[in-house]
Design an enzyme around this catalytic site. Sequence first.
Site, PDB file in Angstrom:
ATOM      1  N   GLU A 413      11.376 -17.660  31.335  1.00  0.00           N
ATOM      2  CA  GLU A 413      12.102 -17.456  32.587  1.00  0.00           C
ATOM      3  C   GLU A 413      12.802 -18.719  33.084  1.00  0.00           C
ATOM      4  O   GLU A 413      13.965 -18.668  33.512  1.00  0.00           O
ATOM      5  CB  GLU A 413      11.144 -16.943  33.681  1.00  0.00           C
ATOM      6  CG  GLU A 413      10.584 -15.562  33.436  1.00  0.00           C
ATOM      7  CD  GLU A 413       9.301 -15.551  32.609  1.00  0.00           C
ATOM      8  OE1 GLU A 413       8.714 -14.478  32.433  1.00  0.00           O
ATOM      9  OE2 GLU A 413       8.883 -16.648  32.160  1.00  0.00           O
ATOM     10  N   HIS A 475       1.375  -9.286  39.850  1.00  0.00           N
ATOM     11  CA  HIS A 475       2.742  -8.859  39.558  1.00  0.00           C
ATOM     12  C   HIS A 475       3.507  -8.414  40.808  1.00  0.00           C
ATOM     13  O   HIS A 475       4.717  -8.202  40.738  1.00  0.00           O
ATOM     14  CB  HIS A 475       2.731  -7.701  38.551  1.00  0.00           C
ATOM     15  CG  HIS A 475       2.522  -8.125  37.134  1.00  0.00           C
ATOM     16  ND1 HIS A 475       1.499  -8.937  36.746  1.00  0.00           N
ATOM     17  CD2 HIS A 475       3.235  -7.844  36.006  1.00  0.00           C
ATOM     18  CE1 HIS A 475       1.565  -9.141  35.432  1.00  0.00           C
ATOM     19  NE2 HIS A 475       2.617  -8.489  34.970  1.00  0.00           N
TER      20      HIS A 475
END
Length: 662
Positions: A413, A475
């Site tokens: 990322e 998450h």
Amino acid sequence: MTTPLNERRIANAIRVLAMDAVQKANSGHPGAPMGMADIADVVWREFMNHNPTNPNWANRDRFVLSNGHGSMLQYALLHLTGYDLSIEDLKAFRQLHSKTPGHPELGYAPGIETTTGPLGQGIANAVGFALAEKTLAAQFNKDDIQVVDHFTYCFLGDGCLMEGVSHEACSLAGTLGLGKLIAYYDDNGISIDGEVEGWFSDDTEQRFLAYGWQVIKVDGHDADAIRQATVEAKAETAKPTIIICKTVIGLGSPNKQGKEDSHGAPLGHDEIVLTREALGWTDEAFVIPEDVYAAWDAKAKGAESEAAWNETFAAYAAKYPTEAAELKRRLSGELPADFVAKADAYIAEVNAKAETIATRKASQNALQALVPLLPEVLGGSADLAGSNLTLWKGAQGVQDNPAGNYVHYGVREFGMTAIANGVALHGGFIPYVATFLMFMEYARNAVRMSALMKQRVIHVYTHDSIGLGEDGPTHQPVEQIASLRGTPNLNTWRPCDTVEAAISWKSALTRAEGPTALIFSRQNLPFQTRTQAQIENAAKGGYVLAEEKGELKAIIIATGSEVSLAMEAYAQLEGVRVVSMPCAEEFMKQDAAYREAVLPSNIRARVAVEAAHVDYWWKFVGLDGRVIGMTTYGESAPAKDLFQFFGITTEAVVAAVKEIIA
């Protein structure tokens, strides 16, 4: 060493300018410029293809100083080779409004390709430059005429290699075979805390060999060795190259070379006197002899190089006029003349369909409709394409087709986002990158750099709230949207349905200066009925979605999945309007009259609802208002149960409105 004395004298110009500027500012890092001066001398005087009189020449080689604390190295190079950076600018090093801030900053001085304050991101940007060059070349070059043909040179240090982002970016660079990327590692063994052996004992050679790079090791003060290594690097077109240069930090300083004392502080007046003696440099501070200036001056050579390329491009344009016009358009950053009209037509189609789907799916639909209109779009995802829904039918991976339009970044990322910044900086592309909103945290500093440099990078984030369900608090994003909204120059869109999703993509693609974050849901969201006027107002970031029945008493403000809760509450209330606020930044850019029409200042009864951290919304509802949202982290459960558990419900909105207007 085989470096001739006159060549060392030429390189010494960097050393004295660096130590003098740092001393005058009483702040800075003289060690890296002094240690890398011999490398810079060879690369910039013999290999760099650039034109100081036109820093934006399209086919110039790109240079990145990843160890940006050594900024005086780059400023000295720009000054000496003939860029519009005067000796007075060097004297103003690190001062307010100068062209020479403490790290290379995009937009301050000509010839600075990227801002390289945070270590490691410069080499990642360089990977982006090289990726852009390779892809653009594959898309436009012809067998008989090459119009995109340049190298990316990157200097980096121990700190860059210790930062994890360098692993992410360099690993991908090897996999993609970016053969026109050449990195020079300043292997001086020193960081701020001293000798790095105690905390950095990696075998850098083996590390980069494992990535698939060509690795060359040289004495970083031997010009002949550096020269030969660079020739070998340029000859290897299938792999990027790292040249490991063993250097002495602060070379020339009798008492501080090779020590951390020269890393991040002025040498001191007495030591500078001794250093001048050791270097055989007799001129005063900020005085460079004319013969040294002449040796560095790259203006004539640069003009010749650009003129030769202009002739090549003219031949290309004569033989391939369509491709030439398209390349010029893309490098200028201009969109096709008919793009806005076609995007508006697509939004109208979406409105007519009135679909109830997840906004991540609406995003994919927008990609499918809009990206074929923009061949400059270069997409990608951090191993989540099937969840982010960032692939579209015409997507082709660059790993299989160098002329493709999609990058499989893998689970990287941070590296992905920093690489995308480099792609945008290179020109010719509009990059978008994607991951789950929660994992924006891994990329956070690169997102900030997108905003700081005002680059058109589109950050796509899905799974936007507790609505993602059973994956649980690891998450489920809570504070991430507020973090993005708090970033200057960044527009953050959280659309509530298919129409707002399409509008958000149009906004991101047409925004010339600055990045955009697009935040999409995992779960289906109901379609909201709108008039044409409301569709146009949605592009303003905030608008009245539902007019009040009777006298206006209260306002409900919502975004994303919570707009449907607001609309359900609206059906049970009188005197309430619903304001959808998909992009607060865009809303705040509107004129005062429009903002007052949407949020009348005399209506203090306001309720905001969003499945994210509550703190952001107080500025819209005021201390007398109410905010329904998250103040803690999530749980693992189906989405419906989670919204009920955390009190983000229609009933809660109704109760809050009734309480506030009672």
